[in-house]
Design an enzyme around this catalytic site. Structure first.
Site: not given
Ligand SMILES: C[S@@+](CC[C@H](N)C(=O)[O-])C[C@H]1O[C@@H](n2cnc3c(N)ncnc32)[C@H](O)[C@@H]1O
Length: 283
Positions: A19, A42, A115, A163
């Site tokens: 961040h 993500h 997401e 991410d």
């Molecule tokens: C590490 S977290 C994201 C945290 C966020 N970027 C933050 O910094 O606050 C990863 C997220 O990606 C989602 N996810 C997993 N595979 C995905 C995909 N192929 N496309 C979109 N989202 C996905 C998961 O459900 C999860 O909520």
């Protein structure tokens, strides 16, 4: 298949490095009057209540954002990041990357949040709607497919945060393919890729980030990596640190981020360390 929930990890050392970097990218985009477009492939749930059962379970924020709670920073980027976090922390919350983008973007700048997890998406929808900001587009879709469909933006300035949870070993390749696909259509994209640093206990995933970094560096774009480690890389350490690879980084982000990280790790425990290394400087 999608079991990862970021609430278990909200505000940890990995969020701090990711961040801080993302805020640095946003700051530099805001130096020009022209609007820009952001993509969060993500997105997660957007904001996190640190008192809920998931966040409270392992309290990972204690070695991350909470360790910085009483710091009076001298580095500009760290000061801005902590000022934003403090507005959330005063209500026992932590801002995810969507909340940071929403707070930092101007009204004409566009933000795409992708997401895939239905429950996380509905929390994201609720959390982002509550912030009442213009030009935020929510997508319940695969982040890489979304990047292919929605880039390049017009006008063609902006940045991407990638991410993923890296639950499956194949996700490292998904990132590589996703980045290659973006560059086929948007050469100027500034891309931030977060990655975990995993000890030998991780089995097949041990060394996977390092290999992915090599492959991303071979794309020949200017890029640097910046990392925070909070433990030694011993066999059983698990995720001992993490980093961000910044491709096509904005001017001077390396210096701003380095100052912020050096100051932050002073407060993150006796084993905490940081490094920022250019992988392709003159590309
Ligand atoms: C590490 S977290 C994201 C945290 C966020 N970027 C933050 O910094 O606050 C990863 C997220 O990606 C989602 N996810 C997993 N595979 C995905 C995909 N192929 N496309 C979109 N989202 C996905 C998961 O459900 C999860 O909520």
């Amino acid at each position: 298949m999608l079991s990862y929930q970021h609430a278990f990890h909200a505000g940890n050392h990995a969020d701090v490095v990711k961040h801080l970097c993302w805020m640095g990218v946003l700051n530099s985009l805001k130096k020009k009057d022209k609007p820009f477009t952001l993509y969060d492939s993500h997105a997660g749930a957007g904001t996190y209540n640190l008192k809920d059962d998931m966040s409270a379970k392992n309290q990972e924020f204690l070695t991350g954002i909470s360790a910085l709670a009483n710091v009076t920073p001298s580095a500009d980027l760290l000061r801005e990041y902590l000022a934003l976090c403090n507005t959330f922390m005063s209500e026992s919350c932590y801002p995810g990357s969507p909340a940071i983008s929403v707070a930092e973007k101007r009204s004409d700048d566009v933000l795409h949040l992708m997401e895939l997890h239905p429950a996380e998406h509905s929390k994201l929808e609720q959390n982002i709607k509550a912030l009442r900001v213009k030009n935020v587009r929510l997508h319940k879709r695969d982040g890489y497919e979304g990047l292919r469909a929605l880039t390049p933006p017009k006008p063609n300035r902006g940045a991407i945060l990638i991410d993923p949870p890296y639950e499956r070993a194949s996700e490292y390749n998904d990132v590589l393919k996703g980045v290659k696909d973006v560059f086929k259509r948007w050469q100027q994209a500034q891309i931030v890729v977060w990655y975990p640093l995993l000890s030998a206990r991780a089995g097949a995933k041990h060394g996977a980030s390092e290999k992915m970094l090599e492959q991303l560096t071979e794309l020949g774009r200017p890029c640097f990596k910046a990392e925070i480690c909070i433990a030694e890389n011993e066999h059983d350490a698990g995720m001992y640190g993490s980093g961000v690879l910044v491709i096509n980084p904005p001017w001077q982000l390396d210096q701003q981020l380095s100052c912020a990280l050096l100051e932050a790790v002073e407060h993150m425990g006796p084993l905490a360390s940081t490094n920022l290394t250019w992988l392709n400087k003159d590309a």
